[in-house]
Design a protein around this motif. Structure first.
Motif, PDB file in Angstrom:
ATOM      1  N   LEU A 166       0.760  -1.275  -0.163  1.00 38.86           N
ATOM      2  CA  LEU A 166       0.050  -0.052   0.060  1.00 38.86           C
ATOM      3  C   LEU A 166       0.877   1.317  -0.041  1.00 38.86           C
ATOM      4  O   LEU A 166       0.706   2.161  -0.670  1.00 38.86           O
ATOM      5  CB  LEU A 166      -0.945   0.028   1.136  1.00 38.86           C
ATOM      6  CG  LEU A 166      -1.939   1.212   1.379  1.00 38.86           C
ATOM      7  CD1 LEU A 166      -2.576   1.215   0.062  1.00 38.86           C
ATOM      8  CD2 LEU A 166      -2.753   1.168   2.681  1.00 38.86           C
ATOM      9  N   ASP A 167       1.842   1.468   0.744  1.00 38.15           N
ATOM     10  CA  ASP A 167       2.725   2.588   0.948  1.00 38.15           C
ATOM     11  C   ASP A 167       3.413   2.955  -0.594  1.00 38.15           C
ATOM     12  O   ASP A 167       3.304   4.023  -0.906  1.00 38.15           O
ATOM     13  CB  ASP A 167       3.615   2.541   1.983  1.00 38.15           C
ATOM     14  CG  ASP A 167       4.762   1.265   2.012  1.00 38.15           C
ATOM     15  OD1 ASP A 167       4.243   0.170   1.244  1.00 38.15           O
ATOM     16  OD2 ASP A 167       5.625   1.453   2.816  1.00 38.15           O
ATOM     17  N   LYS A 168       3.839   1.700  -1.071  1.00 39.45           N
ATOM     18  CA  LYS A 168       4.474   1.995  -2.398  1.00 39.45           C
ATOM     19  C   LYS A 168       3.334   2.497  -3.492  1.00 39.45           C
ATOM     20  O   LYS A 168       3.837   3.154  -4.474  1.00 39.45           O
ATOM     21  CB  LYS A 168       5.176   0.655  -2.665  1.00 39.45           C
ATOM     22  CG  LYS A 168       6.458   0.345  -2.036  1.00 39.45           C
ATOM     23  CD  LYS A 168       7.073  -0.778  -2.322  1.00 39.45           C
ATOM     24  CE  LYS A 168       8.177  -1.196  -1.426  1.00 39.45           C
ATOM     25  NZ  LYS A 168       9.057  -0.277  -0.800  1.00 39.45           N
ATOM     26  N   LEU A 169       2.381   1.827  -3.447  1.00 41.49           N
ATOM     27  CA  LEU A 169       1.215   2.033  -4.405  1.00 41.49           C
ATOM     28  C   LEU A 169       0.724   3.495  -4.415  1.00 41.49           C
ATOM     29  O   LEU A 169       0.629   3.971  -5.268  1.00 41.49           O
ATOM     30  CB  LEU A 169      -0.125   1.269  -3.990  1.00 41.49           C
ATOM     31  CG  LEU A 169      -1.139   1.276  -5.073  1.00 41.49           C
ATOM     32  CD1 LEU A 169      -0.950   0.968  -6.517  1.00 41.49           C
ATOM     33  CD2 LEU A 169      -2.435   0.683  -4.460  1.00 41.49           C
ATOM     34  N   ILE A 170       0.441   4.101  -2.953  1.00 40.61           N
ATOM     35  CA  ILE A 170      -0.095   5.334  -3.065  1.00 40.61           C
ATOM     36  C   ILE A 170       1.189   6.419  -2.615  1.00 40.61           C
ATOM     37  O   ILE A 170       0.842   7.809  -2.240  1.00 40.61           O
ATOM     38  CB  ILE A 170      -1.198   5.518  -1.993  1.00 40.61           C
ATOM     39  CG1 ILE A 170      -0.751   5.282  -0.549  1.00 40.61           C
ATOM     40  CG2 ILE A 170      -2.398   4.574  -2.441  1.00 40.61           C
ATOM     41  CD1 ILE A 170      -1.776   5.439   0.483  1.00 40.61           C
ATOM     42  N   LYS A 171       2.169   5.962  -2.398  1.00 41.25           N
ATOM     43  CA  LYS A 171       3.527   7.079  -2.350  1.00 41.25           C
ATOM     44  C   LYS A 171       3.311   7.792  -1.043  1.00 41.25           C
ATOM     45  O   LYS A 171       3.588   8.831  -1.159  1.00 41.25           O
ATOM     46  CB  LYS A 171       3.674   7.522  -3.572  1.00 41.25           C
ATOM     47  CG  LYS A 171       4.223   6.919  -4.942  1.00 41.25           C
ATOM     48  CD  LYS A 171       4.311   7.595  -5.989  1.00 41.25           C
ATOM     49  CE  LYS A 171       4.611   6.859  -7.229  1.00 41.25           C
ATOM     50  NZ  LYS A 171       4.152   5.493  -7.770  1.00 41.25           N
ATOM     51  N   VAL A 172       3.041   6.914   0.155  1.00 43.30           N
ATOM     52  CA  VAL A 172       2.951   7.594   1.571  1.00 43.30           C
ATOM     53  C   VAL A 172       3.615   6.583   2.180  1.00 43.30           C
ATOM     54  O   VAL A 172       3.352   5.481   2.292  1.00 43.30           O
ATOM     55  CB  VAL A 172       1.535   7.919   1.678  1.00 43.30           C
ATOM     56  CG1 VAL A 172       1.202   8.356   3.050  1.00 43.30           C
ATOM     57  CG2 VAL A 172       0.802   8.701   0.890  1.00 43.30           C
ATOM     58  N   ASP A 173       4.467   7.361   3.051  1.00 39.51           N
ATOM     59  CA  ASP A 173       5.175   6.502   4.134  1.00 39.51           C
ATOM     60  C   ASP A 173       4.259   5.782   4.902  1.00 39.51           C
ATOM     61  O   ASP A 173       3.215   6.451   5.538  1.00 39.51           O
ATOM     62  CB  ASP A 173       6.015   7.277   5.044  1.00 39.51           C
ATOM     63  CG  ASP A 173       7.150   7.634   4.329  1.00 39.51           C
ATOM     64  OD1 ASP A 173       7.694   6.996   3.393  1.00 39.51           O
ATOM     65  OD2 ASP A 173       7.961   8.881   4.589  1.00 39.51           O
TER      66      ASP A 173
END
Length: 178
Positions: A166-173
């Motif tokens: 998820l963090d990589k998908l939406i580019k949020v830590d």
């Protein structure tokens, strides 16, 4: 995370407190853990901002004790978002996570029906929702969910898609230290 003796333990106490080693193992294996509230009940959605903050703080504290981190992701129980909750999420600088497909696997027993629901609107970047426990009258038996997973992987790959954290998908830590 599993519940004990058929009780939905996250309603009274977060499962992260009951299963700290499992939480650590989940994160160590490269998965992301997010805040899903402390109480999880329908009354969560009728709470005033102070109560919502306290609820999210309780979950954050439990996870921080175990991982030393704070979640950046929040998924509202049942997916409901009220204007008051939206304000709390904004103030806390959380990313509220929804879904493009859900299997309704907390109540369904047929893996093919779960799969059909998940892939109905499947496309690149879709977030899919499955459960580890029933909650709110749902079933605790996860056999149908587990039987769905290989079919889901096959269907996703057959469509030329893959899986992303998820963090990589939406580019949020996924976490912050404090």
């Amino acid at each position: 995370l599993p519940s004990q003796e058929g009780h939905f333990s996250n309603v009274l106490e977060p499962r992260v407190r009951e299963y700290p080693e499992l939480v650590r193992a989940i994160v160590k294996r490269g998965h992301v853990v997010g805040n899903h509230s402390y109480r999880h009940g329908l009354n969560f959605h009728f709470s005033l901002p102070n109560s919502l903050h306290k609820d999210l703080d309780r979950f954050d504290s439990a996870l921080h004790e175990i991982l030393g981190l704070r979640c950046q992701f929040f998924r509202s129980p049942q997916g409901f978002r009220t204007p008051l909750l939206a304000d709390v999420i904004r103030v806390r600088k959380l990313s509220c996570i929804g879904w493009a497909g859900r299997g309704l696997d907390s109540v369904r027993t047929d893996p093919k029906a779960i799969l059909k629901s998940l892939v109905r609107n499947l496309s690149g970047g879709s977030i899919l929702l499955l459960h580890d426990g029933g909650g709110l009258g749902g079933r605790e038996d996860r056999i149908a969910t587990l039987e769905t997973l290989p079919m889901l992987v096959q269907e996703v790959r057959a469509r030329g898609l893959g899986f992303e954290r998820l963090d990589k998908l939406i580019k949020v830590d996924a976490y912050r230290a404090r």
